[in-house]
Scaffold this active site. Structure first.
Site, short mmCIF file in Angstrom:
data_model
loop_
_atom_site.label_atom_id
_atom_site.label_comp_id
_atom_site.label_asym_id
_atom_site.label_seq_id
_atom_site.Cartn_x
_atom_site.Cartn_y
_atom_site.Cartn_z
N GLY A 261 0.83 -1.21 0.00
CA GLY A 261 0.00 0.00 0.00
C GLY A 261 0.86 1.25 0.00
N ILE B 140 2.67 2.75 2.44
CA ILE B 140 4.02 2.61 3.00
C ILE B 140 4.81 1.61 2.17
CG2 ILE B 140 5.40 1.99 5.03
CD1 ILE B 140 3.14 2.88 6.81
N ASP C 153 1.24 -8.53 -1.88
CA ASP C 153 -0.01 -7.97 -1.34
C ASP C 153 -1.14 -8.89 -1.75
OD1 ASP C 153 -0.74 -4.79 -0.33
OD2 ASP C 153 -2.42 -6.07 -0.94
N ARG D 125 -5.58 3.84 17.02
CA ARG D 125 -4.76 2.73 16.53
C ARG D 125 -5.32 1.40 17.05
NH1 ARG D 125 -0.87 6.76 17.73
NH2 ARG D 125 0.42 7.30 15.94
N ILE E 44 5.43 -2.87 10.90
CA ILE E 44 4.97 -1.47 10.94
C ILE E 44 3.48 -1.38 11.26
CG2 ILE E 44 4.79 0.68 9.61
CD1 ILE E 44 7.20 -0.05 8.03
N ASN F 112 -0.16 -1.27 12.65
CA ASN F 112 -0.71 -0.84 13.94
C ASN F 112 -1.82 -1.76 14.44
OD1 ASN F 112 0.57 1.45 14.96
ND2 ASN F 112 -0.44 2.79 13.49
N HIS G 276 4.14 2.92 20.95
CA HIS G 276 3.79 3.86 19.89
C HIS G 276 2.36 4.29 20.18
CE1 HIS G 276 3.75 5.81 16.08
NE2 HIS G 276 2.91 4.98 15.50
O1 TXD Z 1 4.80 4.08 13.22
C1 TXD Z 1 4.15 3.20 12.73
N1 TXD Z 1 4.39 1.95 13.07
C2 TXD Z 1 3.09 3.48 11.74
C3 TXD Z 1 2.14 2.44 11.45
C4 TXD Z 1 3.00 4.73 11.07
C5 TXD Z 1 2.08 4.90 10.09
C6 TXD Z 1 1.13 3.87 9.67
N2 TXD Z 1 1.20 2.69 10.44
C7 TXD Z 1 0.41 1.49 10.07
O2 TXD Z 1 1.02 0.87 8.94
C8 TXD Z 1 -1.00 1.71 9.61
O3 TXD Z 1 -1.86 1.93 10.70
C9 TXD Z 1 -1.26 0.41 8.91
O4 TXD Z 1 -1.61 -0.60 9.85
C10 TXD Z 1 0.07 0.06 8.28
C11 TXD Z 1 0.15 0.24 6.77
O5 TXD Z 1 -0.15 1.55 6.42
P1 TXD Z 1 -0.39 1.96 4.88
O6 TXD Z 1 -0.68 3.42 4.85
O7 TXD Z 1 0.69 1.43 4.02
O8 TXD Z 1 -1.74 1.17 4.59
P2 TXD Z 1 -2.35 0.72 3.18
O9 TXD Z 1 -2.00 1.68 2.09
O10 TXD Z 1 -3.79 0.42 3.41
O11 TXD Z 1 -1.60 -0.64 2.88
C12 TXD Z 1 -1.87 -1.81 3.56
C13 TXD Z 1 -1.85 -2.92 2.55
C14 TXD Z 1 -2.97 -2.83 1.50
O12 TXD Z 1 -2.40 -2.74 0.21
C15 TXD Z 1 -3.75 -4.14 1.69
O13 TXD Z 1 -4.19 -4.71 0.46
C16 TXD Z 1 -2.69 -5.02 2.35
O14 TXD Z 1 -1.99 -4.17 3.23
N3 TXD Z 1 -3.21 -6.14 3.08
C17 TXD Z 1 -2.56 -7.31 3.11
N4 TXD Z 1 -1.40 -7.68 2.55
C18 TXD Z 1 -1.02 -8.96 2.76
N5 TXD Z 1 -1.72 -9.84 3.49
C19 TXD Z 1 -2.89 -9.49 4.07
N6 TXD Z 1 -3.59 -10.36 4.80
C20 TXD Z 1 -3.34 -8.16 3.89
N7 TXD Z 1 -4.44 -7.48 4.31
C21 TXD Z 1 -4.34 -6.24 3.81
#
Ligand code: TXD
Length: 319
Positions: free
Chosen positions: A12, A14, A34, A89, A119, A121, A176
């Site tokens: 996604g 990140i 993904d 979160r 990463i 949350n 966090h």
């Molecule tokens: O400091 C920190 N740790 C953080 C954490 C700072 C900012 C954001 N943080 C968390 O990172 C946020 O709360 C999310 O839990 C994650 C990922 O954030 P992002 O902005 O990249 O989220 P997206 O764009 O929704 O991407 C998540 C992807 C998306 O493409 C889904 O299709 C995929 O995860 N997804 C999966 N991939 C593989 N396997 C499974 N099961 C799955 N489910 C969803």
């Protein structure tokens, strides 16, 4: 020397930024996974076409089959659901616990020797779930939060003091989230601790307190502005710094969510503390002295993480 392989689980906001940064820094070949079919392949292809322009060599592959992460040296996990405005979160816990279990098991099977950076949350508990599901040693599974939280603190301090961000160091401990503990007396400008800078008249205690609060709320500030998701550029940059320290055995001292076994009086929990990251993963947990106020804040942060771990344990027993 063969290139390293960096696998990104979650492609996604990140995940995509991680892939681009890993390419630009020539950290190795990059595999993007993904569950959204086609999307990781598309991002891998797009970024590989930036390579001739930017002048980096890396093979990028994408897919929705876990075989793409096979044999990875580093795995960075962002899979799951991000926060929407108004969500905490912790609201994410139910959905993302299930995701961490699947991803952890897949890492255990396909990349058992990797250094894993989580990463997703709510961070401190998700990394705990993933480590258990993966069966990987605790020194090879960490969570990214402190590097980002301290980068936010450094950004705001540099802005206040009108100095280079490079000369500002900052120290953030704890979980966090809203209970993170920015350690003012261990944060400096070119080695001068912040309390001394207040004495020198560079800033006031009130302004410093406001900066600390803004750091705690740093994630929410961005969620509110973006409206459709959470921060991704700085989180990606922060995880890449951790991956680089491992791959290059730099032995950087970074605040990460690490598994504690008695340090800071905490047992079997992941909490943000300073560690040394080198080729051995987490090579050392740095235990610093906390004064009474800091200790109280740290303990309340640990308490918040503990509560969430209990929520996950209860989810399990309800099944
Ligand atoms: O400091 C920190 N740790 C953080 C954490 C700072 C900012 C954001 N943080 C968390 O990172 C946020 O709360 C999310 O839990 C994650 C990922 O954030 P992002 O902005 O990249 O989220 P997206 O764009 O929704 O991407 C998540 C992807 C998306 O493409 C889904 O299709 C995929 O995860 N997804 C999966 N991939 C593989 N396997 C499974 N099961 C799955 N489910 C969803």
């Amino acid at each position: 020397m063969a290139r390293n392989k960096i696998a990104l689980v979650g492609a996604g906001q990140i995940g995509g930024t991680l892939a681009l940064l890993a390419g630009l820094k020539e950290l190795g070949d990059i595999a993007v996974f993904d569950i959204a079919e086609g999307m990781p392949d598309g991002k891998a292809l797009d970024i590989s076409q930036s390579a001739p322009v930017e002048g980096f060599d890396a093979v990028l592959t994408g897919g929705s089959d876990y075989s793409v992460i096979e044999g990875a040296d580093v795995v960075i996990v962002t899979a799951g659901v991000p926060r929407k405005p108004g969500m905490s979160r912790d609201d994410l816990i139910g959905i993302n616990t299930g995701v961490m279990k699947t991803v952890g098991a897949a890492i255990g099977k396909h990349a058992p020797n990797a250094f894993v950076i989580v990463i997703t949350n709510p961070l401190d508990v998700m990394v705990w779930v993933l480590q258990q599901a993966s069966g990987l040693p605790t020194n090879k599974v960490v969570g990214m939060a402190g590097v980002l939280d301290s980068a936010r603190f450094r950004t705001f301090l540099a802005e206040e003091f009108k100095v280079s961000v490079e000369d500002v160091t900052a120290f953030v401990l704890g979980g966090h989230g809203d209970t993170m503990v920015p350690l003012v007396r261990y944060s400096t400008v070119a080695g001068i601790p912040l309390p001394d800078l207040v004495k020198l008249g560079w800033t006031t205690q009130e302004k410093l307190d406001a900066i600390v609060q803004r750091t705690r709320d740093g994630g929410a500030e961005i969620v509110k502005l973006l409206k459709t998701g959470s921060a991704f550029y700085a989180p990606a940059a922060s995880a890449i710094a951790m991956a680089e320290s491992y791959l290059k055995d730099k032995k950087r001292v970074l605040p990460v969510a690490a598994h504690l076994t008695g340090q800071y009086g905490v047992d079997d929990l992941y909490v943000g503390v300073p560690v040394i990251i080198g080729a051995g993963g987490v090579e050392k947990i740095v235990e610093i002295e906390l004064n009474a106020e800091e200790k109280a804040q740290f303990d309340s942060s640990v308490g918040a993480v503990k509560t969430l771990v209990e929520v996950v344990k209860n989810l399990e027993s309800e099944k």
